[in-house]
Design a protein around this motif. Structure first.
Motif, PDB file in Angstrom:
ATOM      1  N   ARG A  24      24.355  35.993  57.089  1.00  0.00           N
ATOM      2  CA  ARG A  24      24.772  35.313  56.032  1.00  0.00           C
ATOM      3  C   ARG A  24      24.795  36.052  54.773  1.00  0.00           C
ATOM      4  N   GLN A  25      25.939  36.092  54.214  1.00  0.00           N
ATOM      5  CA  GLN A  25      26.178  37.120  52.876  1.00  0.00           C
ATOM      6  C   GLN A  25      26.135  36.057  51.804  1.00  0.00           C
ATOM      7  N   GLU A  26      25.218  36.514  50.899  1.00  0.00           N
ATOM      8  CA  GLU A  26      25.163  35.646  49.596  1.00  0.00           C
ATOM      9  C   GLU A  26      26.026  36.609  48.405  1.00  0.00           C
ATOM     10  N   CYS A  27      27.012  35.608  47.821  1.00  0.00           N
ATOM     11  CA  CYS A  27      27.969  36.225  46.865  1.00  0.00           C
ATOM     12  C   CYS A  27      27.714  35.804  45.344  1.00  0.00           C
ATOM     13  N   THR A  28      27.855  36.442  44.649  1.00  0.00           N
ATOM     14  CA  THR A  28      27.954  36.035  43.037  1.00  0.00           C
ATOM     15  C   THR A  28      28.904  36.581  42.358  1.00  0.00           C
ATOM     16  N   LEU A  29      29.479  35.316  41.683  1.00  0.00           N
ATOM     17  CA  LEU A  29      30.494  35.609  40.730  1.00  0.00           C
ATOM     18  C   LEU A  29      30.210  35.557  39.415  1.00  0.00           C
ATOM     19  N   LEU A  30      30.285  36.744  38.760  1.00  0.00           N
ATOM     20  CA  LEU A  30      30.052  36.827  37.234  1.00  0.00           C
ATOM     21  C   LEU A  30      31.334  37.172  36.401  1.00  0.00           C
ATOM     22  N   TRP A  31      31.570  36.047  35.436  1.00  0.00           N
ATOM     23  CA  TRP A  31      32.682  35.787  34.698  1.00  0.00           C
ATOM     24  C   TRP A  31      32.026  35.502  33.121  1.00  0.00           C
ATOM     25  N   SER A  32      32.560  36.861  32.228  1.00  0.00           N
ATOM     26  CA  SER A  32      32.114  36.531  30.864  1.00  0.00           C
ATOM     27  C   SER A  32      33.561  36.400  30.120  1.00  0.00           C
ATOM     28  N   VAL A  33      33.886  34.951  29.837  1.00  0.00           N
ATOM     29  CA  VAL A  33      35.343  34.543  29.458  1.00  0.00           C
ATOM     30  C   VAL A  33      35.364  34.930  28.033  1.00  0.00           C
ATOM     31  N   PRO A  34      36.437  35.723  27.621  1.00  0.00           N
ATOM     32  CA  PRO A  34      36.597  36.007  26.379  1.00  0.00           C
ATOM     33  C   PRO A  34      36.825  34.835  25.311  1.00  0.00           C
ATOM     34  N   CYS A  35      36.665  34.933  24.157  1.00  0.00           N
ATOM     35  CA  CYS A  35      36.690  33.901  23.227  1.00  0.00           C
ATOM     36  C   CYS A  35      38.225  33.678  23.100  1.00  0.00           C
ATOM     37  N   ASP A  36      39.127  34.562  23.189  1.00  0.00           N
ATOM     38  CA  ASP A  36      40.464  34.172  22.943  1.00  0.00           C
ATOM     39  C   ASP A  36      41.203  33.931  24.294  1.00  0.00           C
ATOM     40  N   ALA A  37      40.323  33.457  25.347  1.00  0.00           N
ATOM     41  CA  ALA A  37      41.037  33.118  26.413  1.00  0.00           C
ATOM     42  C   ALA A  37      41.952  31.725  26.268  1.00  0.00           C
ATOM     43  N   THR A  38      43.308  31.745  27.073  1.00  0.00           N
ATOM     44  CA  THR A  38      43.796  30.741  26.798  1.00  0.00           C
ATOM     45  C   THR A  38      43.670  29.886  27.823  1.00  0.00           C
ATOM     46  N   ASP A  39      44.264  28.400  28.144  1.00  0.00           N
ATOM     47  CA  ASP A  39      44.175  27.591  29.210  1.00  0.00           C
ATOM     48  C   ASP A  39      44.697  28.127  30.403  1.00  0.00           C
ATOM     49  N   ALA A  40      45.811  28.987  30.279  1.00  0.00           N
ATOM     50  CA  ALA A  40      46.451  29.855  31.241  1.00  0.00           C
ATOM     51  C   ALA A  40      45.366  30.871  32.086  1.00  0.00           C
ATOM     52  N   ASP A  41      44.860  31.494  30.960  1.00  0.00           N
ATOM     53  CA  ASP A  41      43.796  32.617  31.517  1.00  0.00           C
ATOM     54  C   ASP A  41      42.623  31.996  32.234  1.00  0.00           C
ATOM     55  N   VAL A  42      42.481  30.754  31.957  1.00  0.00           N
ATOM     56  CA  VAL A  42      40.979  30.426  32.752  1.00  0.00           C
ATOM     57  C   VAL A  42      41.477  29.253  33.866  1.00  0.00           C
ATOM     58  N   THR A  43      42.841  28.982  33.924  1.00  0.00           N
ATOM     59  CA  THR A  43      43.384  28.041  34.979  1.00  0.00           C
ATOM     60  C   THR A  43      44.008  28.929  36.156  1.00  0.00           C
ATOM     61  N   GLN A  44      43.096  29.370  37.132  1.00  0.00           N
ATOM     62  CA  GLN A  44      43.380  30.558  38.126  1.00  0.00           C
ATOM     63  C   GLN A  44      42.974  30.159  39.462  1.00  0.00           C
ATOM     64  N   ASN A  45      43.379  30.926  40.409  1.00  0.00           N
ATOM     65  CA  ASN A  45      43.165  30.889  41.693  1.00  0.00           C
ATOM     66  C   ASN A  45      42.681  32.152  42.166  1.00  0.00           C
ATOM     67  N   ILE A  46      41.246  32.222  42.651  1.00  0.00           N
ATOM     68  CA  ILE A  46      40.781  33.223  43.287  1.00  0.00           C
ATOM     69  C   ILE A  46      40.685  33.225  44.798  1.00  0.00           C
ATOM     70  N   ASP A  47      41.446  34.132  45.436  1.00  0.00           N
ATOM     71  CA  ASP A  47      41.514  34.012  46.859  1.00  0.00           C
ATOM     72  C   ASP A  47      40.704  35.172  47.512  1.00  0.00           C
ATOM     73  N   MET A  48      40.151  34.322  48.499  1.00  0.00           N
ATOM     74  CA  MET A  48      38.949  35.163  49.120  1.00  0.00           C
ATOM     75  C   MET A  48      39.219  35.112  50.655  1.00  0.00           C
ATOM     76  N   SER A  49      38.843  35.948  51.427  1.00  0.00           N
ATOM     77  CA  SER A  49      38.906  35.952  53.017  1.00  0.00           C
ATOM     78  C   SER A  49      37.430  36.609  53.191  1.00  0.00           C
ATOM     79  N   ALA A  50      37.269  36.166  54.723  1.00  0.00           N
ATOM     80  CA  ALA A  50      35.937  36.603  55.378  1.00  0.00           C
ATOM     81  C   ALA A  50      36.263  36.751  57.025  1.00  0.00           C
TER      82      ALA A  50
END
Length: 235
Positions: free
Chosen positions: A176-202
Motif C-alpha cells: 500500500r502506497q500512502e500519498c499526500t497532496l499539499l496545496w497552498s492556494v494563493p490569495c489571488d486564485a480565481t474560480d478557474a484556478d481552483v476548479t481543476q482535474n488532477i489526473d493520476m494513474s497507478a
C-alpha cells in the motif's frame, strides 16, 4: 521377480488435512494422479523392482482452491498443498509400506490492478479556499501480497500555487502506497484556478509483470464557505 502376474499401485488420501505449522489445509492429491496412457502397465526393472508411470495433471483437472483451517477460502495463498499415499500390492496380496507424498500446486493469482482509496474525501470534489493550505491523504493499494505499486500524476505542475503529491510505502504494509497532496492556494486564485482535474494513474508490478493501469481523476472546486481573508500588501 519374473512373474507373469503384475503388481498394482494403490493411490489414496489419508485425510490428514490439518498439519501443524501450515495455515492452509492439505487437500486430496489423488484427484490429480492419473495413469500415463502411453505406459499403463508397470515395468519390471530388475532386482525385484517395478516402475509405475503416473501423471500429476493440473491442466485438465481443476485445482481445488486453497482453504484455511477454518474451512474458508484463502484468496491470498499462492499455492494449494495436496497429499497422497502410494502402496504397491503384489498378486499374493502382500503389500509394501505406504509412502506419503506431499505436493504444493503453485497458483497464478490474477494480476489485480491497484485501487485508489480517497474515502477521506467527504465530498465529490476537493474543496479549496484561496489563502488556505490544503492537505489530503489517500492510499493506493494492490491486493497481491508480492506486488509493488507505482503512482503517477500527470498534470499537477501547471496548477497555480504549485501543489504536490508525494507517495511512500505505508507503515506495516508492503503493498500500500500512502500519498499526500499539499496545496497552498494563493490569495489571488480565481474560480478557474481552483476548479481543476488532477489526473493520476497507478500500476502494480507482480513477479516482473505489470497489471492493468488504474486511472483516477481528482476533481477540485472552490469551497462554498467564506474565503480566508488574505493580508493586503503593506498591511
Amino acid at each position: 521377480d519374473k512373474s507373469g502376474q503384475l503388481p498394482t499401485l494403490h493411490v489414496s488420501y489419508d485425510r490428514q488435512s490439518s498439519i501443524a505449522g501450515n495455515p492452509i489445509l492439505e487437500e486430496d492429491g489423488t484427484r490429480y494422479s492419473v495413469p500415463d496412457q502411453t505406459k499403463r502397465l508397470p515395468e519390471y526393472v530388475g532386482q525385484n523392482k517395478w516402475k509405475f508411470n503416473m501423471l500429476f495433471d493440473t491442466q485438465n483437472i481443476s485445482v481445488t482452491p486453497p482453504r484455511g483451517k477454518d474451512g474458508k477460502l484463502a484468496p491470498t495463498a499462492d499455492a494449494t498443498p495436496v497429499r497422497m499415499s502410494f502402496k504397491v500390492v503384489a498378486p499374493s496380496t502382500s503389500s509394501s509400506a505406504e509412502v506419503l507424498k506431499q505436493v504444493k500446486v503453485k497458483l497464478t493469482l490474477p494480476l489485480a490492478a491497484p485501487k485508489f482509496d480517497l474515502s477521506g474525501l467527504k465530498a465529490q470534489s476537493l474543496e479549496l479556499t484561496p489563502g488556505m493550505k490544503t492537505t489530503l491523504i489517500f492510499t493506493v493499494e494492490s491486493l497481491h501480497p508480492r506486488s509493488s505499486t507505482k503512482v503517477n500524476v500527470q498534470n499537477i505542475s501547471t496548477l497555480k500555487g504549485s501543489p504536490s503529491i508525494t507517495c511512500k510505502l505505508a507503515k506495516n504494509s508492503k503493498t500500500r502506497q500512502e500519498c499526500t497532496l499539499l496545496w497552498s492556494v494563493p490569495c489571488d486564485a480565481t474560480d478557474a484556478d481552483v476548479t481543476q482535474n488532477i489526473d493520476m494513474s497507478a500500476v502494480a508490478t507482480i513477479d516482473g509483470k505489470d497489471t492493468d493501469v488504474t486511472s483516477y481523476t481528482l476533481k477540485t472546486s472552490r469551497s462554498p464557505k467564506a474565503p480566508v481573508a488574505c493580508k493586503k500588501p503593506g498591511a
